[in-house]
Design an enzyme around this catalytic site. Structure first.
Site, mmCIF file in Angstrom:
data_model
loop_
_atom_site.group_PDB
_atom_site.id
_atom_site.type_symbol
_atom_site.label_atom_id
_atom_site.label_comp_id
_atom_site.label_asym_id
_atom_site.label_seq_id
_atom_site.Cartn_x
_atom_site.Cartn_y
_atom_site.Cartn_z
ATOM 1 N N ASP B 33 73.834 34.858 62.143
ATOM 2 C CA ASP B 33 72.745 34.359 62.986
ATOM 3 C C ASP B 33 72.670 32.841 62.959
ATOM 4 O O ASP B 33 71.873 32.230 63.655
ATOM 5 C CB ASP B 33 71.396 34.920 62.489
ATOM 6 C CG ASP B 33 71.377 36.433 62.594
ATOM 7 O OD1 ASP B 33 71.824 36.944 63.632
ATOM 8 O OD2 ASP B 33 70.947 37.091 61.630
ATOM 9 N N HIS B 34 73.475 32.247 62.141
ATOM 10 C CA HIS B 34 73.357 30.787 61.968
ATOM 11 C C HIS B 34 74.752 30.163 61.978
ATOM 12 O O HIS B 34 75.248 29.749 60.920
ATOM 13 C CB HIS B 34 72.647 30.496 60.632
ATOM 14 C CG HIS B 34 72.286 29.042 60.443
ATOM 15 N ND1 HIS B 34 73.153 28.108 59.947
ATOM 16 C CD2 HIS B 34 71.154 28.367 60.703
ATOM 17 C CE1 HIS B 34 72.562 26.909 59.885
ATOM 18 N NE2 HIS B 34 71.366 27.052 60.342
#
Lengths: 135, 168
Positions: B33-34
């Site tokens: 997600d990052h």
């Protein structure tokens, strides 16, 4: 040669810029640590640690900033410092100017007493006591 | 599950300095997600990794009797992205330690190249000036944290609960 007032101020300024992340211009002698420079409780310890290194001095707890005075019911009543409390602070903190505070010794006003100049006064006294090391 | 962001200590000099490593892997979910298109280790978690390295160093210096809590990020600068496959090395040293608090200086390395600085302050929270009380047990230094030190120091005597966990 003893360290000059200007030299002490410069080093204090450097310390506060690093400890509080403020700009150099903000650090004036009359700037208050909490109100103007945004210091919080942990910052006071940080400042003490950094001053010890910068000036090669030892600062016992409660000497530069108040320690356990405020937790003592003998010294604080109804949110104000008692006469005994004020006397205790004045005795243990000759570097602080209490003249205005005395008129309304509300503990909430206490942080405002601690200005950049207060630290400079403290360091100067300390260095004099120690027999002022060289720059 | 404990929130542990270091894999192991590689050096530990009690009261002085410690070095821990963290291998960054694409198997770690947060990297997805990052970000999805460019997974990169968040600097906030690198601060946590340094806080754990330095925090354990500070805790051990007082035999794990104090509850050591991160109180201030004095400085955090990381100049290069860290991506899956990289190894992070957190090198922490104690600058000052007193009854109330400690300050530490930390260097961050990526595959042995210096890429950043993370300086921190820790509070010994039972010695806080406000007089607030905390639970007796040392909830900071529990078994998993202490096991990271296996091979470097003797069984700590500070937190009883931790000691039990250590023996398991």
């Amino acid at each position: 040669m003893p360290m000059t007032e200007d030299k002490i101020f410069e080093k204090v300024k450097e310390t506060l810029v690093e400890a509080l992340g403020v700009d150099e211009e903000e650090v004036t002698p009359e700037a208050t640590l909490t109100g103007d420079l945004g210091a919080e409780s942990i910052d006071f310890l940080d400042i003490v640690f950094r001053l010890e290194k910068a000036f090669d001095i030892k600062i016992p707890p409660g000497e530069l900033f108040p320690d356990n005075v405020l937790n003592n019911p003998e010294y604080v009543a109804d949110g104000k410092l008692t006469e005994a409390g004020l006397a205790k602070l004045k005795e243990s903190m000759p570097h602080v100017d209490f003249s205005q505070f005395e008129q309304n010794p509300d503990v909430n006003n206490l942080p405002e007493l601690f200005k950049v100049q207060t630290i400079v006064n403290y360091v100067r006294n300390k260095l004099n006591q120690q027999g002022s090391p060289s720059e | 599950m404990r929130w542990i962001w270091i894999d192991k200590f590689v050096e530990f000099t009690p009261g002085k300095s410690a070095v821990a490593i963290k291998n960054v892997s694409l198997a770690e979910e947060h990297l997805h997600d990052h970000w999805e298109d460019y997974p990169v280790m968040p600097v906030s978690l690198m601060i946590e990794g340094m806080a754990q390295t330095a925090g354990i160093l500070v805790g051990q210096a007082r035999d794990f009797k104090e509850k050591v809590i991160l109180a201030k990020i004095s400085k955090a600068q990381v100049s290069e992205p860290v991506v899956p496959g990289d190894q992070i090395k957190y090198q922490a040293e104690i600058v000052t330690i007193t009854d109330q608090a400690a300050s530490t200086h930390g260097s961050v390395f990526k595959n042995d190249k210096l890429i950043g600085t993370i300086d921190l302050m820790f509070s010994h929270i039972d010695k806080n000036l406000a007089g607030v009380k905390f639970p007796e047990e040392n909830f900071v230094f529990t078994g998993q944290f202490l096991r990271l030190l296996a091979g470097f120091i003797e069984t700590p005597s500070g937190a009883d609960q931790s000691k039990e966990a250590w023996k398991q």
